[in-house]
Scaffold this motif. Structure first.
Motif, PDB file in Angstrom:
ATOM      1  N   TRP A  48       3.907  47.909 -10.610  1.00 15.55           N
ATOM      2  CA  TRP A  48       3.289  46.786  -9.908  1.00 15.55           C
ATOM      3  C   TRP A  48       3.364  46.905  -8.389  1.00 15.55           C
ATOM      4  O   TRP A  48       2.579  46.272  -7.678  1.00 15.55           O
ATOM      5  CB  TRP A  48       3.960  45.482 -10.338  1.00 15.55           C
ATOM      6  CG  TRP A  48       3.541  44.958 -11.674  1.00 15.55           C
ATOM      7  CD1 TRP A  48       3.732  45.540 -12.887  1.00 15.55           C
ATOM      8  CD2 TRP A  48       2.866  43.726 -11.920  1.00 15.55           C
ATOM      9  NE1 TRP A  48       3.234  44.752 -13.880  1.00 15.55           N
ATOM     10  CE2 TRP A  48       2.701  43.619 -13.320  1.00 15.55           C
ATOM     11  CE3 TRP A  48       2.417  42.691 -11.120  1.00 15.55           C
ATOM     12  CZ2 TRP A  48       2.082  42.529 -13.914  1.00 15.55           C
ATOM     13  CZ3 TRP A  48       1.811  41.594 -11.708  1.00 15.55           C
ATOM     14  CH2 TRP A  48       1.638  41.521 -13.098  1.00 15.55           C
ATOM     15  N   ASN A  49       4.289  47.673  -7.876  1.00 14.05           N
ATOM     16  CA  ASN A  49       4.536  47.686  -6.429  1.00 14.05           C
ATOM     17  C   ASN A  49       3.319  48.078  -5.577  1.00 14.05           C
ATOM     18  O   ASN A  49       3.116  47.480  -4.524  1.00 14.05           O
ATOM     19  CB  ASN A  49       5.736  48.569  -6.083  1.00 14.05           C
ATOM     20  CG  ASN A  49       6.383  48.148  -4.783  1.00 14.05           C
ATOM     21  OD1 ASN A  49       6.927  47.056  -4.678  1.00 14.05           O
ATOM     22  ND2 ASN A  49       6.310  49.005  -3.779  1.00 14.05           N
ATOM     23  N   ALA A  93       0.294  47.313  -5.891  1.00 13.46           N
ATOM     24  CA  ALA A  93      -0.632  46.183  -5.776  1.00 13.46           C
ATOM     25  C   ALA A  93      -0.025  44.974  -5.082  1.00 13.46           C
ATOM     26  O   ALA A  93      -0.717  44.231  -4.393  1.00 13.46           O
ATOM     27  CB  ALA A  93      -1.135  45.783  -7.165  1.00 13.46           C
ATOM     28  N   ILE A  94       1.279  44.752  -5.256  1.00  8.39           N
ATOM     29  CA  ILE A  94       1.891  43.513  -4.765  1.00  8.39           C
ATOM     30  C   ILE A  94       2.955  43.725  -3.693  1.00  8.39           C
ATOM     31  O   ILE A  94       3.310  42.809  -2.992  1.00  8.39           O
ATOM     32  CB  ILE A  94       2.511  42.707  -5.935  1.00  8.39           C
ATOM     33  CG1 ILE A  94       1.433  42.365  -6.941  1.00  8.39           C
ATOM     34  CG2 ILE A  94       3.147  41.427  -5.449  1.00  8.39           C
ATOM     35  CD1 ILE A  94       1.927  41.520  -8.085  1.00  8.39           C
ATOM     36  N   ASN A  95       3.483  44.913  -3.552  1.00  9.51           N
ATOM     37  CA  ASN A  95       4.544  45.183  -2.583  1.00  9.51           C
ATOM     38  C   ASN A  95       5.791  44.334  -2.865  1.00  9.51           C
ATOM     39  O   ASN A  95       6.193  43.484  -2.077  1.00  9.51           O
ATOM     40  CB  ASN A  95       4.059  44.967  -1.148  1.00  9.51           C
ATOM     41  CG  ASN A  95       4.965  45.648  -0.147  1.00  9.51           C
ATOM     42  OD1 ASN A  95       5.534  46.698  -0.431  1.00  9.51           O
ATOM     43  ND2 ASN A  95       5.116  45.060   1.020  1.00  9.51           N
ATOM     44  N   LEU A  96       6.386  44.594  -4.015  1.00  7.83           N
ATOM     45  CA  LEU A  96       7.585  43.869  -4.447  1.00  7.83           C
ATOM     46  C   LEU A  96       8.823  44.319  -3.681  1.00  7.83           C
ATOM     47  O   LEU A  96       9.725  43.528  -3.434  1.00  7.83           O
ATOM     48  CB  LEU A  96       7.799  44.091  -5.946  1.00  7.83           C
ATOM     49  CG  LEU A  96       6.629  43.659  -6.831  1.00  7.83           C
ATOM     50  CD1 LEU A  96       6.754  44.249  -8.224  1.00  7.83           C
ATOM     51  CD2 LEU A  96       6.556  42.137  -6.871  1.00  7.83           C
ATOM     52  N   ASP A 132       4.856  32.679  -4.003  1.00  8.36           N
ATOM     53  CA  ASP A 132       3.738  33.620  -4.110  1.00  8.36           C
ATOM     54  C   ASP A 132       3.310  33.729  -5.583  1.00  8.36           C
ATOM     55  O   ASP A 132       4.061  34.242  -6.417  1.00  8.36           O
ATOM     56  CB  ASP A 132       4.170  34.985  -3.569  1.00  8.36           C
ATOM     57  CG  ASP A 132       3.040  35.991  -3.512  1.00  8.36           C
ATOM     58  OD1 ASP A 132       2.209  36.036  -4.449  1.00  8.36           O
ATOM     59  OD2 ASP A 132       3.002  36.776  -2.547  1.00  8.36           O
ATOM     60  N   ARG A 150       1.204  35.648  -7.065  1.00 11.75           N
ATOM     61  CA  ARG A 150       1.127  37.022  -7.584  1.00 11.75           C
ATOM     62  C   ARG A 150       2.511  37.526  -7.989  1.00 11.75           C
ATOM     63  O   ARG A 150       2.669  38.153  -9.042  1.00 11.75           O
ATOM     64  CB  ARG A 150       0.529  37.965  -6.530  1.00 11.75           C
ATOM     65  CG  ARG A 150      -0.900  37.635  -6.153  1.00 11.75           C
ATOM     66  CD  ARG A 150      -1.363  38.429  -4.945  1.00 11.75           C
ATOM     67  NE  ARG A 150      -0.363  38.370  -3.886  1.00 11.75           N
ATOM     68  CZ  ARG A 150      -0.035  39.387  -3.090  1.00 11.75           C
ATOM     69  NH1 ARG A 150      -0.629  40.549  -3.210  1.00 11.75           N
ATOM     70  NH2 ARG A 150       0.876  39.249  -2.152  1.00 11.75           N
ATOM     71  N   LYS A 151       3.514  37.230  -7.169  1.00 12.35           N
ATOM     72  CA  LYS A 151       4.875  37.645  -7.513  1.00 12.35           C
ATOM     73  C   LYS A 151       5.388  36.869  -8.722  1.00 12.35           C
ATOM     74  O   LYS A 151       6.067  37.423  -9.584  1.00 12.35           O
ATOM     75  CB  LYS A 151       5.799  37.491  -6.305  1.00 12.35           C
ATOM     76  CG  LYS A 151       5.474  38.528  -5.232  1.00 12.35           C
ATOM     77  CD  LYS A 151       6.334  38.410  -4.008  1.00 12.35           C
ATOM     78  CE  LYS A 151       5.935  39.495  -3.013  1.00 12.35           C
ATOM     79  NZ  LYS A 151       6.608  39.363  -1.730  1.00 12.35           N
ATOM     80  N   THR A 179       3.569  35.852 -11.173  1.00 10.93           N
ATOM     81  CA  THR A 179       2.927  36.494 -12.329  1.00 10.93           C
ATOM     82  C   THR A 179       3.701  37.739 -12.730  1.00 10.93           C
ATOM     83  O   THR A 179       3.946  37.977 -13.920  1.00 10.93           O
ATOM     84  CB  THR A 179       1.458  36.837 -12.010  1.00 10.93           C
ATOM     85  OG1 THR A 179       0.756  35.623 -11.745  1.00 10.93           O
ATOM     86  CG2 THR A 179       0.801  37.581 -13.162  1.00 10.93           C
ATOM     87  N   PHE A 180       4.111  38.531 -11.744  1.00  9.20           N
ATOM     88  CA  PHE A 180       4.939  39.703 -12.038  1.00  9.20           C
ATOM     89  C   PHE A 180       6.247  39.280 -12.719  1.00  9.20           C
ATOM     90  O   PHE A 180       6.661  39.874 -13.720  1.00  9.20           O
ATOM     91  CB  PHE A 180       5.252  40.491 -10.755  1.00  9.20           C
ATOM     92  CG  PHE A 180       6.329  41.511 -10.940  1.00  9.20           C
ATOM     93  CD1 PHE A 180       6.068  42.707 -11.597  1.00  9.20           C
ATOM     94  CD2 PHE A 180       7.613  41.278 -10.481  1.00  9.20           C
ATOM     95  CE1 PHE A 180       7.069  43.650 -11.807  1.00  9.20           C
ATOM     96  CE2 PHE A 180       8.627  42.217 -10.677  1.00  9.20           C
ATOM     97  CZ  PHE A 180       8.348  43.406 -11.341  1.00  9.20           C
TER      98      PHE A 180
END
Length: 191
Positions: free
Chosen positions: A19-20, A22-25, A84, A86-87, A89-90
């Motif tokens: 996932w990183n 796309a989202i930069n976790l 966030d 998106r985060k 969702t992750f």
């Protein structure tokens, strides 16, 4: 760290890797050392936390340390809070794929989320202590414990809040980063 915990943590690391982009976790520069820099670092909290209770990880982002605590400590009821979507969702994907029945995700701002009244609040790489302290107090129950993962400048951060906040402090030296510490704060009061 037992074998089933390690297996789930490996699965979690795989999810971050996927996932990183796309989202930069986590910072891309730290992906090569994801296991030690992020996973093992966060697992220190699971070793320190007392048995059972409720736990809120504020500003969870990619789930560090909250997901790691939920994996290693199934006796704790862990809530991951991040604004966030998106985060979040992750994080929900992690809870589902890693089968973490003791973990749930809330999408909200820390300062707007209803006071949680939990036994433990954790934060890692979220904000300096002057900004963190009101968040922590908002969500801790009276007598609860804050677990703040801080870098090499942790002593200066503690000094920066000493006049406006009072608390009992126990520092735990980090096993993964020289000079860093996990700050265990109890009996927190303002003024």
């Amino acid at each position: 760290m037992n074998a089933s915990c390690e297996a789930q943590l490996r699965g979690y690391a795989d999810l971050i890797q996927r996932w990183n982009p796309a989202i930069n976790l986590v910072a891309p520069s730290t992906l090569n050392d994801l296991w030690n820099r992020h996973i093992v670092d966060s697992a220190q909290l699971a070793d320190l936390a007392p048995a059972a209770g409720t736990w809120l990880d504020i500003g969870s982002g990619g789930g560090l340390p909250g997901v790691v605590v939920a994996i290693c400590r199934p006796d704790l009821a862990v809530t991951l809070l991040d604004s966030d979507a998106r985060k979040a969702t992750f994080l929900r994907t992690c809870v589902r794929e890693l089968q973490l029945p003791n973990c749930r995700v809330k999408t909200d701002r820390i300062e707007r989320h209803p006071p949680a009244g939990v036994d433990h609040v954790s934060a890692r790489a979220l904000a300096p202590m002057p900004k963190l302290m009101p968040y922590v107090v908002r969500h801790l129950r009276p007598g609860g414990t804050a677990w703040l993962m801080k870098g090499e400048n942790w002593k200066a951060e503690v000094e920066s809040v000493n006049t406006s906040w009072h608390f009992d402090l126990r520092e735990h030296p980090s096993r993964t980063q020289s000079g860093a510490a996990i700050l265990e704060l109890t009996d927190i009061r303002h003024g």
